[in-house]
Write a protein that holds these residues in place. Structure first.
Motif, PDB file in Angstrom:
ATOM      1  N   ALA A 119      36.285  35.911   4.480  1.00  0.00           N
ATOM      2  CA  ALA A 119      35.076  35.146   4.157  1.00  0.00           C
ATOM      3  C   ALA A 119      35.114  34.714   2.691  1.00  0.00           C
ATOM      4  N   ALA A 120      35.464  35.644   1.817  1.00  0.00           N
ATOM      5  CA  ALA A 120      35.503  35.314   0.386  1.00  0.00           C
ATOM      6  C   ALA A 120      36.531  34.209   0.116  1.00  0.00           C
ATOM      7  N   ASP A 121      37.707  34.307   0.783  1.00  0.00           N
ATOM      8  CA  ASP A 121      38.746  33.292   0.589  1.00  0.00           C
ATOM      9  C   ASP A 121      38.253  31.912   1.000  1.00  0.00           C
ATOM     10  N   ALA A 122      37.341  31.895   1.999  1.00  0.00           N
ATOM     11  CA  ALA A 122      36.804  30.615   2.477  1.00  0.00           C
ATOM     12  C   ALA A 122      35.507  30.243   1.749  1.00  0.00           C
ATOM     13  N   GLY A 123      35.120  31.033   0.744  1.00  0.00           N
ATOM     14  CA  GLY A 123      33.916  30.719  -0.034  1.00  0.00           C
ATOM     15  C   GLY A 123      32.618  30.968   0.712  1.00  0.00           C
ATOM     16  N   ILE A 124      32.639  31.903   1.677  1.00  0.00           N
ATOM     17  CA  ILE A 124      31.449  32.168   2.500  1.00  0.00           C
ATOM     18  C   ILE A 124      30.712  33.389   1.954  1.00  0.00           C
ATOM     19  N   PRO A 125      29.450  33.239   1.524  1.00  0.00           N
ATOM     20  CA  PRO A 125      28.697  34.415   1.089  1.00  0.00           C
ATOM     21  C   PRO A 125      28.368  35.340   2.248  1.00  0.00           C
ATOM     22  N   VAL A 126      28.295  36.640   1.954  1.00  0.00           N
ATOM     23  CA  VAL A 126      28.010  37.646   2.982  1.00  0.00           C
ATOM     24  C   VAL A 126      26.780  38.455   2.570  1.00  0.00           C
ATOM     25  N   ILE A 127      25.799  38.525   3.485  1.00  0.00           N
ATOM     26  CA  ILE A 127      24.623  39.369   3.282  1.00  0.00           C
ATOM     27  C   ILE A 127      24.742  40.558   4.226  1.00  0.00           C
ATOM     28  N   ALA A 128      24.757  41.772   3.681  1.00  0.00           N
ATOM     29  CA  ALA A 128      24.718  42.974   4.523  1.00  0.00           C
ATOM     30  C   ALA A 128      23.269  43.191   4.970  1.00  0.00           C
ATOM     31  N   TYR A 129      23.098  43.405   6.260  1.00  0.00           N
ATOM     32  CA  TYR A 129      21.757  43.494   6.849  1.00  0.00           C
ATOM     33  C   TYR A 129      21.483  44.935   7.275  1.00  0.00           C
ATOM     34  N   ASP A 130      20.493  45.549   6.688  1.00  0.00           N
ATOM     35  CA  ASP A 130      20.045  46.916   6.965  1.00  0.00           C
ATOM     36  C   ASP A 130      21.076  47.979   6.590  1.00  0.00           C
ATOM     37  N   ARG A 131      22.335  47.801   7.002  1.00  0.00           N
ATOM     38  CA  ARG A 131      23.401  48.766   6.717  1.00  0.00           C
ATOM     39  C   ARG A 131      24.354  48.179   5.670  1.00  0.00           C
ATOM     40  N   LEU A 132      24.653  48.953   4.637  1.00  0.00           N
ATOM     41  CA  LEU A 132      25.562  48.493   3.588  1.00  0.00           C
ATOM     42  C   LEU A 132      26.994  48.413   4.129  1.00  0.00           C
ATOM     43  N   ILE A 133      27.724  47.371   3.740  1.00  0.00           N
ATOM     44  CA  ILE A 133      29.161  47.305   4.030  1.00  0.00           C
ATOM     45  C   ILE A 133      29.882  47.882   2.822  1.00  0.00           C
ATOM     46  N   ARG A 134      30.748  48.850   3.087  1.00  0.00           N
ATOM     47  CA  ARG A 134      31.385  49.591   2.004  1.00  0.00           C
ATOM     48  C   ARG A 134      32.819  49.103   1.748  1.00  0.00           C
ATOM     49  N   ASP A 135      33.369  49.581   0.618  1.00  0.00           N
ATOM     50  CA  ASP A 135      34.783  49.411   0.282  1.00  0.00           C
ATOM     51  C   ASP A 135      35.220  47.955   0.220  1.00  0.00           C
ATOM     52  N   SER A 136      34.337  47.073  -0.189  1.00  0.00           N
ATOM     53  CA  SER A 136      34.701  45.661  -0.328  1.00  0.00           C
ATOM     54  C   SER A 136      33.909  45.074  -1.484  1.00  0.00           C
ATOM     55  N   GLU A 137      34.601  44.248  -2.300  1.00  0.00           N
ATOM     56  CA  GLU A 137      33.859  43.577  -3.379  1.00  0.00           C
ATOM     57  C   GLU A 137      33.196  42.313  -2.854  1.00  0.00           C
ATOM     58  N   ASN A 138      33.467  41.977  -1.609  1.00  0.00           N
ATOM     59  CA  ASN A 138      33.002  40.697  -1.083  1.00  0.00           C
ATOM     60  C   ASN A 138      31.692  40.790  -0.308  1.00  0.00           C
ATOM     61  N   VAL A 139      30.851  41.755  -0.668  1.00  0.00           N
ATOM     62  CA  VAL A 139      29.482  41.814  -0.143  1.00  0.00           C
ATOM     63  C   VAL A 139      28.605  41.235  -1.233  1.00  0.00           C
ATOM     64  N   ASP A 140      27.920  40.141  -0.946  1.00  0.00           N
ATOM     65  CA  ASP A 140      27.217  39.441  -2.012  1.00  0.00           C
ATOM     66  C   ASP A 140      25.781  39.880  -2.179  1.00  0.00           C
ATOM     67  N   PHE A 141      25.165  40.387  -1.119  1.00  0.00           N
ATOM     68  CA  PHE A 141      23.758  40.759  -1.195  1.00  0.00           C
ATOM     69  C   PHE A 141      23.462  41.734  -0.060  1.00  0.00           C
ATOM     70  N   TYR A 142      22.380  42.500  -0.228  1.00  0.00           N
ATOM     71  CA  TYR A 142      22.023  43.518   0.766  1.00  0.00           C
ATOM     72  C   TYR A 142      20.509  43.481   0.968  1.00  0.00           C
ATOM     73  N   VAL A 143      20.071  43.284   2.206  1.00  0.00           N
ATOM     74  CA  VAL A 143      18.634  43.403   2.510  1.00  0.00           C
ATOM     75  C   VAL A 143      18.449  44.649   3.377  1.00  0.00           C
ATOM     76  N   THR A 144      17.512  45.500   2.988  1.00  0.00           N
ATOM     77  CA  THR A 144      17.346  46.769   3.696  1.00  0.00           C
ATOM     78  C   THR A 144      15.993  47.378   3.341  1.00  0.00           C
TER      79      THR A 144
END
Ligand code: GAL
Length: 385
Positions: A119-144
């Motif tokens: 996703a990051a390579d393709a320039g796609i932002p990622v929002i983690a929803y309720d559960r955090l995504i770990r071990d990646s710098e490519n999580v752009d935002f978290y709603v929880t």
């Protein structure tokens, strides 16, 4: 104006989504595409949800989809059937289809680093929803929600159930126990499980130290208490094993810390099969059992004095926040965060927007759940959406 429309649409969708979810048997269409929505001139947004076996995720998925569609986006909503490779390939496909943004409630928060790199390579932002995504710098935002506080609320309600605290949280010093309590945790691959546990244990520890609470099984580590994939059957089996190993000689169980309503129902089944209850007002009373998510079957059990409490996290508000954050990203802004310290995913601290939750007891089902339109009085009466 757009925001108002979004909120109204989410409310309507939740009502529809919950109405469509008929309780048992959910999950049969897990893994199937929910298709994409109307106009979509704003572009495609991929929404990956973990499972349809719990009604909350169905409501979450429907509300996010509807809100995004009202905001002018096309939506690809997928459920991963609690299967990690399924969710990975669903996200891969969203990227291939040209999604402009991803909203992801992960099954295993540590298993999506490759997808997020793509996703990051393709320039796609990622929002983690309720559960955090770990071990990646490519999580752009978290709603929880404030997940630590959810654990505090679970333990607080357990103490209220034992009479150690008043419902307003005031200590009742003459109630000293000792009370026999067993502890359950969620799925260890879900970052939230650790926050719920920490909030709960920090709250219970002083009472354990003073001898007001004891854990007769001795199973006080999260690894011992964990429930893979939050499954009801797994929790029922562990409760049965605890009853056999520890409560055979007439020792009475007073309370069970449960982090999620599905787990609570497994625990309650095991306890009822062993002769507790069926309700808390019976001769051999059902122990205090906590929960989370205000699932309709559990709200009914609370009304019937079987389960003691649950935690209400308003999924309508979470979905709304995800949509607002997505719109901000796609308008070229940084989404508004209200926490930039708590959620370190192992690689970085992910900027977050945290919502608050409420403890549900029998006496506030009306004000928290019915008056707000989350469930109708008829649904609570039937225990079914
Ligand atoms: C957690 C979530 C809880 C509950 C649980 C089981 O991640 O925060 O609200 O839904 O999963 O689905």
């Amino acid at each position: 104006m757009r925001r108002k429309l979004t909120i109204a649409a989410i409310g309507a969708t939740l009502a529809l989504g919950l109405a469509a979810c008929s309780g048992g048997g959910a999950g049969s269409t897990d893994g199937a595409s929910e298709g994409s929505g109307g106009g979509g001139e704003g572009g495609l947004v991929g929404v990956a949800m973990p499972t349809q076996t719990s009604e909350r995720w169905i409501a979450d998925g429907d509300a996010v989809k509807k809100g995004l569609e009202e905001a002018g986006f096309e939506v690809d909503l997928q459920y991963g059937n609690d299967d990690i490779p399924t969710q990975q390939s669903q996200i891969d496909q969203m990227i291939t289809k040209g999604a402009k943004l991803l909203i992801v409630a992960s099954i295993d928060g540590t298993a999506l680093a490759n997808q997020l790199q793509a996703a990051a390579d393709a320039g796609i932002p990622v929002i983690a929803y309720d559960r955090l995504i770990r071990d990646s710098e490519n999580v752009d935002f978290y709603v929880t929600f404030d997940n630590y506080n959810v654990g505090v609320q679970q333990a607080t309600s357990l103490l209220v159930g034992l009479g150690v605290l008043d419902e307003d949280g005031t200590a009742v010093p003459e109630v000293t126990g000792p009370f026999n309590v067993e502890l359950f945790a969620g799925s260890l691959d879900d970052n939230n499980a650790h926050f719920f546990w920490k909030g709960a244990i920090d709250t219970l520890q002083p009472y354990i130290d003073e001898g007001v609470i004891t854990v007769p099984s001795g199973q006080t580590d999260i690894e011992q208490a964990a429930t893979l994939r939050w499954q009801q059957e797994t929790a029922q089996k562990r409760m049965e094993d605890l009853l056999t190993s520890t409560y055979g000689g007439g020792t009475k169980l007073d309370a069970v810390l449960s982090p999620y309503d599905g787990i609570s129902r497994g625990i309650i089944t095991a306890l009822q099969n062993a002769g507790y209850g069926p309700s808390r007002s019976d001769a051999n009373p059902m122990p205090v059992v906590t929960g989370q998510d205000a699932e309709i079957a559990s709200v009914k059990l609370i009304q019937d004095d079987v389960q003691f409490s649950t935690i209400f996290k308003d999924t309508r508000k979470l979905a709304e926040q995800a949509v607002v954050s997505a719109e901000q990203f796609l308008d070229g802004e940084d989404p508004e965060a209200n926490d930039t310290e708590t959620y370190d995913n192992g690689v970085k601290v992910v900027p977050s927007y945290l919502l608050t939750s409420d403890i549900v007891y029998a006496n506030n089902i009306q004000s928290l759940l019915i008056d707000t339109g989350y469930w109708t009085a008829e649904q609570v009466e039937k225990g079914q959406a």
